[in-house]
Design an enzyme around this catalytic site. Structure first.
Site, short mmCIF file in Angstrom:
data_model
loop_
_atom_site.label_atom_id
_atom_site.label_comp_id
_atom_site.label_asym_id
_atom_site.label_seq_id
_atom_site.Cartn_x
_atom_site.Cartn_y
_atom_site.Cartn_z
CG HIS A 98 -1.70 1.21 1.46
ND1 HIS A 98 -3.04 1.29 1.18
CD2 HIS A 98 -1.36 2.45 1.93
CE1 HIS A 98 -3.49 2.50 1.45
NE2 HIS A 98 -2.48 3.22 1.92
CD GLU A 99 1.71 3.59 3.73
OE1 GLU A 99 1.99 4.67 3.15
OE2 GLU A 99 0.67 3.44 4.39
CG HIS A 151 0.34 6.38 -0.48
ND1 HIS A 151 -0.71 6.92 -1.18
CD2 HIS A 151 -0.20 5.72 0.57
CE1 HIS A 151 -1.84 6.61 -0.57
NE2 HIS A 151 -1.57 5.88 0.49
#
Length: 433
Positions: free
Chosen positions: A24-25, A28
């Site tokens: 997920h990170e 980003h």
């Protein structure tokens, strides 16, 4: 051995959890760097740092508590109206806003003026904030489709489990034959347990749903082709109309509702069946719809959750679970009396479900979630477009920091809910059956 397998299941789930968070990170991080935003930190977990290493201008690390992760981007919020970024008010609400604004610039270095998050165009900010949840969606879809198309899913098959002795209406809710009841069409035709139905009225049958639809549409004479002891046999049955269970568009029974349809009179055997790509996509769509429905219904489940946590109430199968509860389920997976391949498939489904939940939850348009920042960037686009159309001055970046008091309230609600789920997961956990 049971304890060892339980520990192994928990460890495997935790590894899947950490990978999901890191994945997920990474969404980003990669998009932020793509658009030239400086990212001082990329961390998996919270609390004390266990390991970290700096590469370029980003510190990569793992923290002690595996309950989340984050990346730190410079300039998440724009300066205040006076251009300052330091706290300058005794008002508690204003203090929250300015503390958040100050934190967004606390690692500002010379040359960062052109690498601030808020200075990027709204569509770029939307991509950066959407990329994290989207990575979870990609992982969930890949796992779900991969498992369904390779391992298969537990579903009803075209193999016969049992044959009804007589014709009984579904409304009767019993298998006992009343006096004078006629033999079921399946019994009269000679259908037997373990027969595999491969064709109905000359049409090839590959799945239970197709067979069920064909049976319900048919009354009168029908030809049933079965495989029995390695040989094919053709049976003739005389289907009759009868009261049968009603199903919704997703194939789920509607409690207490019945319809009149063609009746043969047998029960399908469950089994693990590989799904085609089309079938897998359909099932995936149903899972997403079910996830959205569960998220919408989440507030209504709090009373039952409270009752299960503190009043000894029954923990329902669809009760919300936290990380602790999911880890316990992961520990139970490797103790299920099912083939190892299905244990692996079940564990993968658990990780995929976690990723799907992360995507849906993070897309809520509320700060401090990713969806809240996306909503702020979209609103900024609307304001600036409105200003251009009516030839008004550019209103500038939308100050998301002004919503921080709301974000603290939302975060407080989430924390309270998380603690409630944690207590329920410990004292009255959801268990696999």
């Amino acid at each position: 051995m049971t304890t060892l397998m339980t520990i192994l299941g928990i460890v495997v789930f935790v590894v899947g959890l950490l990978f999901s968070i890191a994945w997920h990170e990474l969404g980003h991080l990669s998009t932020a760097k793509l658009f030239g935003i400086r990212v001082p930190q990329y961390m998996v977990g919270f609390g004390p740092t266990i390991f970290s290493r700096k590469k370029g201008d980003t510190e990569y690390g793992v923290k002690a508590i595996p309950l989340g992760g984050y990346i730190r981007m410079i300039g998440m919020f724009p300066p205040g109206e006076d251009g300052r970024i330091t706290a300058r008010s005794t008002s508690p609400w204003r203090g929250m806003i300015e503390d958040a604004r100050s934190a967004a610039f606390e690692e500002l270095e010379p040359g960062d003026e052109s690498r601030l998050f808020y200075t990027r165009k709204p569509w770029k900010r939307v991509i950066v904030m959407f990329a994290g949840p989207f990575m979870n969606l990609i992982l969930a879809v890949a796992i779900f489709l991969g498992v369904m198309m390779t391992f298969g899913v537990n579903t009803q098959t075209t193999q016969v489990s049992s044959v009804s002795e007589c014709v009984v209406s579904a409304e009767a809710k019993t298998d006992k034959c009343p006096a004078g009841a006629k033999p079921s069409p399946a019994k009269a035709a000679g259908l037997q347990p373990k027969d595999k139905i491969v064709a109905f009225n000359g049409h090839k049958i590959n799945d239970w749903s197709t067979l069920q639809d064909d049976i319900r549409k048919t009354t009168g004479s029908a030809t049933i082709t079965v495989e029995r002891d390695g040989q094919r046999k053709e049976l003739r049955a005389d289907l009759i109309p009868n009261q049968v269970q009603k199903y919704d568009g997703k194939g789920k029974p509607i409690a207490g509702q019945y319809v009149t349809a063609g009746f043969l009179g047998f029960s399908p055997a469950p089994g693990v069946v590989q799904q085609s790509f089309g079938q897998s996509v359909d099932r995936m769509g149903d899972m997403v719809a079910s996830g959205v429905e569960s998220l919408i219904n989440l507030p209504g489940k709090i009373p039952d959750l409270w009752d299960a946590a503190f009043d000894g109430g029954q923990r329902k199968a669809d009760s919300p679970m936290g990380v602790v509860g999911a880890a316990r389920v992961g520990g139970e997976v490797f103790n299920l009396d099912i083939p190892p391949s299905q244990q692996i498939a079940t564990m993968l489904f658990l990780v995929a479900g976690f990723n799907l939940s992360l995507f849906l939850f993070n897309m809520l348009p509320l700060l401090p979630l990713d969806g809240g920042h996306i909503a702020g960037a979209l609103w900024e686009s609307v304001r600036r477009a409105f200003a251009r159309v009516f030839r008004r001055p550019d209103p500038g970046p939308f100050d998301v920091a002004k919503l921080m008091p709301v974000a603290y309230v939302v975060a407080g609600v989430f924390i309270c809910f998380t603690l409630l789920v944690l207590v329920a997961d410990v004292v009255n956990p959801v268990r696999l059956t």
